[in-house]
Enzyme design. Structure first.
Site, PDB file in Angstrom:
ATOM      1  N   HIS A 268      41.487  31.306  37.163  1.00  0.00           N
ATOM      2  CA  HIS A 268      40.761  32.245  38.015  1.00  0.00           C
ATOM      3  C   HIS A 268      41.407  33.639  37.959  1.00  0.00           C
ATOM      4  O   HIS A 268      40.726  34.642  37.718  1.00  0.00           O
ATOM      5  CB  HIS A 268      40.746  31.725  39.451  1.00  0.00           C
ATOM      6  CG  HIS A 268      40.022  32.611  40.413  1.00  0.00           C
ATOM      7  ND1 HIS A 268      38.719  32.385  40.800  1.00  0.00           N
ATOM      8  CD2 HIS A 268      40.408  33.733  41.081  1.00  0.00           C
ATOM      9  CE1 HIS A 268      38.335  33.327  41.648  1.00  0.00           C
ATOM     10  NE2 HIS A 268      39.351  34.157  41.842  1.00  0.00           N
ATOM     11  N   GLU A 269      42.719  33.667  38.158  1.00  0.00           N
ATOM     12  CA  GLU A 269      43.399  34.963  38.140  1.00  0.00           C
ATOM     13  C   GLU A 269      43.418  35.563  36.737  1.00  0.00           C
ATOM     14  O   GLU A 269      43.405  36.787  36.586  1.00  0.00           O
ATOM     15  CB  GLU A 269      44.822  34.820  38.692  1.00  0.00           C
ATOM     16  CG  GLU A 269      44.884  34.352  40.144  1.00  0.00           C
ATOM     17  CD  GLU A 269      44.027  35.187  41.092  1.00  0.00           C
ATOM     18  OE1 GLU A 269      43.859  36.401  40.845  1.00  0.00           O
ATOM     19  OE2 GLU A 269      43.511  34.618  42.071  1.00  0.00           O
ATOM     20  N   HIS A 272      40.350  37.695  36.352  1.00  0.00           N
ATOM     21  CA  HIS A 272      40.546  39.046  36.888  1.00  0.00           C
ATOM     22  C   HIS A 272      41.353  39.894  35.910  1.00  0.00           C
ATOM     23  O   HIS A 272      41.051  41.066  35.674  1.00  0.00           O
ATOM     24  CB  HIS A 272      41.297  38.966  38.219  1.00  0.00           C
ATOM     25  CG  HIS A 272      40.472  38.478  39.368  1.00  0.00           C
ATOM     26  ND1 HIS A 272      39.286  39.059  39.736  1.00  0.00           N
ATOM     27  CD2 HIS A 272      40.683  37.461  40.249  1.00  0.00           C
ATOM     28  CE1 HIS A 272      38.789  38.427  40.785  1.00  0.00           C
ATOM     29  NE2 HIS A 272      39.619  37.452  41.121  1.00  0.00           N
ATOM     30  N   GLU A 298      34.745  39.144  40.661  1.00  0.00           N
ATOM     31  CA  GLU A 298      34.757  37.702  40.888  1.00  0.00           C
ATOM     32  C   GLU A 298      33.923  36.954  39.860  1.00  0.00           C
ATOM     33  O   GLU A 298      34.203  35.784  39.565  1.00  0.00           O
ATOM     34  CB  GLU A 298      34.280  37.385  42.302  1.00  0.00           C
ATOM     35  CG  GLU A 298      35.279  37.739  43.384  1.00  0.00           C
ATOM     36  CD  GLU A 298      36.639  37.093  43.175  1.00  0.00           C
ATOM     37  OE1 GLU A 298      36.706  35.931  42.705  1.00  0.00           O
ATOM     38  OE2 GLU A 298      37.650  37.756  43.471  1.00  0.00           O
TER      39      GLU A 298
END
Length: 504
Positions: A268-269, A272, A298
């Site tokens: 997830h990170e 980003h 997101e």
């Protein structure tokens, strides 16, 4: 005369960009101070750090609302500009007009409150003590309400704060999307809970050393082509990714009983991080070198977490690494690993550990609580009870502690009220992006199996990253996918995927 006007406009534009670059530098310095506070700073460093970040916030406010920027923006009204220049002026003007309405002291108070509240939240979460955090939350909510009143006293306060993070999608549009997800996903969740299939049965039993999980995360990041020359990975209480095209500070976290959560958090990170590093380097210091919005950001993190990280092809790809770090998984098929990684939990209290379906009920819960808090329809002391009530209504469960309930997220202590709905916006757009990508490149599972991550990176850069803030959110969604934002791809994908896993 025309040449003179052109010359004046060019000078005003250059002055505007030069002023704005200093604002970007202050933002980046503050990001580094925040990263240090979460990762490196001694426990007793908060008083000094609060003052440091408050001073930066005050300086930023002063620069953004300066006469120099105001004069440059006035000079550029009606000027003949290129499309890129028009976008730059539009975005700086939007920030200027919002910020100019907010007194400098109010901005300083918010920055001070954020720095002070973060360690209070950490202790409150650790000790299951909402009462100790409530005064800090009350102060932040009050400041945000005051900000909203200064910016637009005639609008609903939540609508004003919402626009800070997603300025080009309306509250009504997002609320309608969330209600569509509720109406479509809750029946599916109920069907799954009635199924006799348990895809996680025994697959990840045992404990998984955090250091080994960290090493696994590093190797998985190698596979998806993280740029280590521009990325630093650490752990923190709540994962985040802050930085710019040249330097991203990324954190994750691990639970020794649930290794899937640490891995999906890392991915997830990484999403980003990939977005940040995909922004044009030659536009650093301008809106064209900054991400479009929280919701678009997101979409990138959810894409890598879910569209990539929760596929059967991905779990087959990383199976040798899993066995290398956790020999107890030897003999477990990649199909079983994939199915277990996509388990829909009966008791699912923590948002960042949630499966793809129940996750959005966590978001709807927070959206409703934040809206009511900012609009003055919910008292601070009633937050835990309202939280538990909505958890029961949406998911049929009640958190046994506030640590597993209203204290779980760092966002409120950071002043980030009005952001949670953008995680669902991101998930919906990620599914829409997958459909567009597959139309151009072919089946995503096949691309993952072939380790064609460079092609995936390039497609996302071409579709989203390269534009920075050139387009508004709704424009960018259409540029990237050819159609407006729609939840249809996400809902269809979820129905197909989980019907297969749970034999519905």
């Amino acid at each position: 005369m025309a040449a003179s006007n052109t010359s004046d406009a060019a000078e005003a534009y250059d002055n505007l960009v030069a002023q704005y670059e200093d604002i970007v530098h202050l933002d980046q310095i503050d990001n580094i101070l925040f990263w240090d506070q979460q990762v490196m700073m001694p426990a007793d460093g908060t008083p000094a750090r609060s003052g440091q970040r408050s001073t930066l916030s005050s300086l930023r406010h002063e620069l953004l609302t300066s006469d120099e920027i105001g004069t440059a923006l006035s000079s550029l009204s009606g000027a003949s500009l290129s499309d890129d220049q028009t976008a730059v002026v539009r975005e700086i003007r939007r920030q200027y007009e919002r910020e100019a309405e907010v007194p400098r002291e109010l901005q300083r108070r918010l920055s001070q409150a954020i720095s002070d509240s973060t360690p209070v939240w950490q202790a409150a979460r650790r000790n299951n003590d909402f009462e100790s955090f409530a005064p800090m939350l009350a102060e932040i909510v009050e400041i945000r309400q005051e900000q909203a009143a200064e910016i637009d006293p005639d609008a609903e306060p939540f609508d004003v704060i919402f626009a800070e993070y997603e300025p080009y999608l309306s509250v009504e549009t997002v609320e309608s999307m969330l209600h569509e997800l509720r109406d479509e996903l809750v029946p599916l969740i109920e069907e799954i809970r009635e199924s006799d299939v348990d895809p996680a049965a025994g697959v990840f039993d045992g404990t998984y050393d955090a250091d080994a999980q960290f090493a696994l995360s590093e190797e998985v990041l190698d596979i998806v082509l993280v740029d280590w020359e521009k990325t630093k990975l650490d752990t923190s209480t709540h994962p985040f990714s802050f930085g710019n095209q040249f330097d991203v500070r990324m954190t994750t976290r691990f639970d020794e009983e649930t290794p899937v959560d640490g891995l999906t958090s890392t991915l997830h990170e990484f999403g980003h991080t990939d977005y940040t590093q995909g922004l044009p380097t030659d536009a650093y210091g301008t809106p064209l070198g900054e991400p479009r919005s929280h919701g678009i950001h997101e979409s990138q993190s959810r894409f890598w977490e879910n569209q990539v990280g929760r596929t059967e092809a991905f779990w087959e790809l990383i199976q040798p690494l899993l066995i290398k770090h956790f020999p107890n998984l030897d003999g477990t098929s990649s199909r079983d690993l994939y199915a277990a990684a996509n388990q829909v939990y009966e008791e699912n209290y923590i948002r960042v550990e949630a499966d793809e379906l129940t996750y959005h009920m966590h978001i709807l819960l927070r959206f409703e609580i934040e809206r009511d808090l900012i609009n003055g329809d919910l008292a601070i002391e009633d937050v835990p009870a309202r939280w538990n009530e909505l958890m029961d209504e949406l998911l049929g469960i009640t958190p046994p502690t506030d640590t597993l309930g209203c204290l779980q997220d760092i966002h409120w202590s950071l002043g980030r009220i009005g952001t949670f709905q953008n995680y669902s916006v991101g998930s919906v757009f990620a599914a829409q992006l997958q459909a567009a990508l597959e139309s151009d490149l072919g089946d995503l599972e096949s691309l993952i199996a072939e380790e064609s991550f460079e092609a995936i990176h390039q497609w996302l850069t071409d579709a989203v990253h390269q534009y920075g803030q050139r387009y508004t959110t709704d424009e960018l969604i259409e540029v990237a996918t050819g159609e407006p934002l729609t939840a249809s791809y996400f809902v269809s994908d979820m129905r197909s995927k989980y019907s297969d896993i749970y034999e519905l």
